[in-house]
Design an enzyme around this catalytic site. Structure first.
Site, PDB file in Angstrom:
ATOM      1  N   ASP A 213      27.727   2.583   2.702  1.00 36.64           N
ATOM      2  CA  ASP A 213      27.696   1.433   1.797  1.00 36.64           C
ATOM      3  C   ASP A 213      28.566   1.730   0.583  1.00 36.64           C
ATOM      4  OD1 ASP A 213      27.149  -0.906   0.561  1.00 36.64           O
ATOM      5  OD2 ASP A 213      24.993  -0.568   0.320  1.00 36.64           O
ATOM      6  N   GLY A 214      29.826   1.305   0.671  1.00 38.59           N
ATOM      7  CA  GLY A 214      30.759   1.519  -0.429  1.00 38.59           C
ATOM      8  C   GLY A 214      31.366   0.241  -0.962  1.00 38.59           C
ATOM      9  N   LYS A 215      31.245  -0.846  -0.157  1.00 41.53           N
ATOM     10  CA  LYS A 215      31.791  -2.160  -0.537  1.00 41.53           C
ATOM     11  C   LYS A 215      33.241  -2.037  -0.976  1.00 41.53           C
ATOM     12  CE  LYS A 215      27.170  -3.716  -1.891  1.00 41.53           C
ATOM     13  NZ  LYS A 215      26.475  -2.416  -1.678  1.00 41.53           N
ATOM     14  N   ARG A 216      34.024  -1.345  -0.162  1.00 34.80           N
ATOM     15  CA  ARG A 216      35.421  -1.088  -0.498  1.00 34.80           C
ATOM     16  C   ARG A 216      36.275  -2.332  -0.294  1.00 34.80           C
ATOM     17  NH1 ARG A 216      33.352   2.826  -3.102  1.00 34.80           N
ATOM     18  NH2 ARG A 216      33.930   4.960  -2.579  1.00 34.80           N
TER      19      ARG A 216
ATOM     20  N   THR B 272      30.667  -0.895   4.674  1.00 35.52           N
ATOM     21  CA  THR B 272      30.624  -2.198   4.010  1.00 35.52           C
ATOM     22  C   THR B 272      31.912  -2.399   3.219  1.00 35.52           C
ATOM     23  OG1 THR B 272      29.489  -1.324   2.042  1.00 35.52           O
ATOM     24  CG2 THR B 272      28.111  -2.171   3.836  1.00 35.52           C
TER      25      THR B 272
END
Length: 290
Positions: free
Chosen positions: A86-89, A116
Site C-alpha cells: 500500500d503505497g498509492k504511487r 496500490t
C-alpha cells in the site's frame, strides 16, 4: 491468490507499525519495528491468505524500517501469503516505471504481489504499472472511491454529468484491456482492481461494481473508520472484494500485555472477522489473475 481466497476468505491483515500502539514488551530493542513486524507475521501465518503493508510506517523508520519491510514481504511470500503493498504511487511515466520495478519486479527487495496506485495523473501515467503487471504476473489496486472523510471534496464532484469516481472506475476498466493475462471469455478476475472504501454509500459501491464486474476490489474502512461489513455485499454479488483490517485486529488498550496473550487476541479477532466475512460476503469468482 484464488487458493488463498478459498482457504482463508477475503480478510487482509494490515501491518501498520505505529509505535504508540505497540505493546511494551515488543519495544525493548532498538529495532522495535523489525521485532513488531516479525511478531505480527509469525502470528498470522497459517491464519490469513493476505497481508497489506503500509509503506509510510516503514519508511518513517528509515533504514531499520526498510529492512523490516523487505523481511516482512519476503517471509510472507515464502509462506504463501499474498502481499499487497500500500503505497498509492503515482507520477509521470518514467517515475512510475521505477516504482513498478521497486515493488513488482521479480527479485526486487520489496517485491510484492499487488501495489496500490494513484490515477490522478491520468491513464497514461499508469501504463508502466500495467506493463509490469503483464511482465511479472502481478496486480494493481487503483484508487477510485476512497474511505477517508475528505474524499467527497473531489471524488463525488460532477464531471460531464457523472461523479469523478465513476470516471475513475471506467478508466480502471479500460486498463484491463491492456493486460495480457486476462480475457473476459476466460471467466477470470482482472489483475487490475480498484480501491473502494467500505465507508462509501452502498449505491456508490454498486455503481462501481457495475462498471468493474471482473475487477477485484480492495475495501478499506471497516472497523476504526466506521465501515460496515453488511454494506460490502454490494461489491460481492457477484465479484471479489478483499477486506483489509489493521487496528481492528492489532490494537490493544493494554500495552502491558504479554506476547502469548497478544498473539491469542489477534488470532481470535482474525477468526471472528474471517467467519463474519464468510457469512456476509459471497463470491462467485473462481480464478484471480495476479
Amino acid at each position: 491468490m484464488a487458493d488463498n481466497l478459498t482457504k482463508y476468505g477475503p480478510l487482509v491483515v494490515g501491518i501498520d507499525p505505529h509505535l504508540d500502539d505497540v505493546p511494551h514488551i515488543l519495544r525493548k530493542t532498538n529495532d522495535w519495528i523489525g521485532t513488531y513486524s516479525d511478531f505480527l507475521l509469525d502470528t498470522v501465518i497459517g491464519h490469513t491468505g493476505f497481508i497489506k503493508v503500509q509503506l509510510a510506517y516503514f519508511e518513517a523508520e528509515g533504514l531499520a524500517g526498510l529492512n523490516a519491510l523487505a523481511r516482512t514481504i519476503r517471509t510472507a511470500r515464502e509462506n504463501g501469503i499474498g502481499v499487497i503493498i500500500d503505497g498509492k504511487r503515482g507520477d509521470i511515466g518514467t517515475t512510475c516505471a521505477a516504482y513498478a520495478r521497486a515493488y513488482l519486479k521479480h527479485g526486487a527487495d520489496f517485491e510484492g504481489d499487488c501495489l496500490t496506485v494513484n490515477p490522478l495523473l491520468g491513464g497514461e501515467s499508469l501504463m508502466p504499472f500495467v506493463e509490469a503487471v503483464n511482465r511479472y504476473g502481478k496486480g494493481l489496486f487503483v484508487l477510485c472511491r476512497t474511505s477517508n472523510p475528505g474524499a467527497d471534496t473531489l471524488q463525488t464532484k460532477q464531471l460531464q454529468g457523472e461523479p469523478v469516481y465513476l470516471h475513475l472506475a471506467r478508466l480502471i476498466g479500460d486498463l484491463t484491456a491492456h493486460t495480457a493475462q486476462f480475457t473476459m471469455a476466460q471467466g477470470k478476475i482482472s489483475p487490475i482492481g480498484a480501491v473502494i472504501g467500505a465507508t462509501a454509500d452502498p449505491k456508490q459501491m454498486r455503481q462501481v461494481r457495475d462498471c468493474l464486474p471482473t475487477s477485484p476490489l480492495l475495501t478499506p474502512g471497516v472497523g476504526a473508520q466506521g465501515g460496515q461489513l453488511d454494506a460490502l455485499r454490494a461489491l460481492t454479488n457477484p465479484g471479489v472484494a478483499l477486506v483489509p483490517l489493521s487496528r481492528g485486529l492489532t490494537k490493544t488498550d493494554d500495552l502491558r500485555i504479554e506476547n502469548q496473550a497478544y498473539q491469542t487476541l489477534i488470532r481470535t479477532r482474525i477468526t471472528h472477522y474471517r467467519d463474519q466475512l464468510r457469512t456476509k460476503l459471497q463470491t462467485t469468482a473462481t480464478t484471480i489473475v495476479a
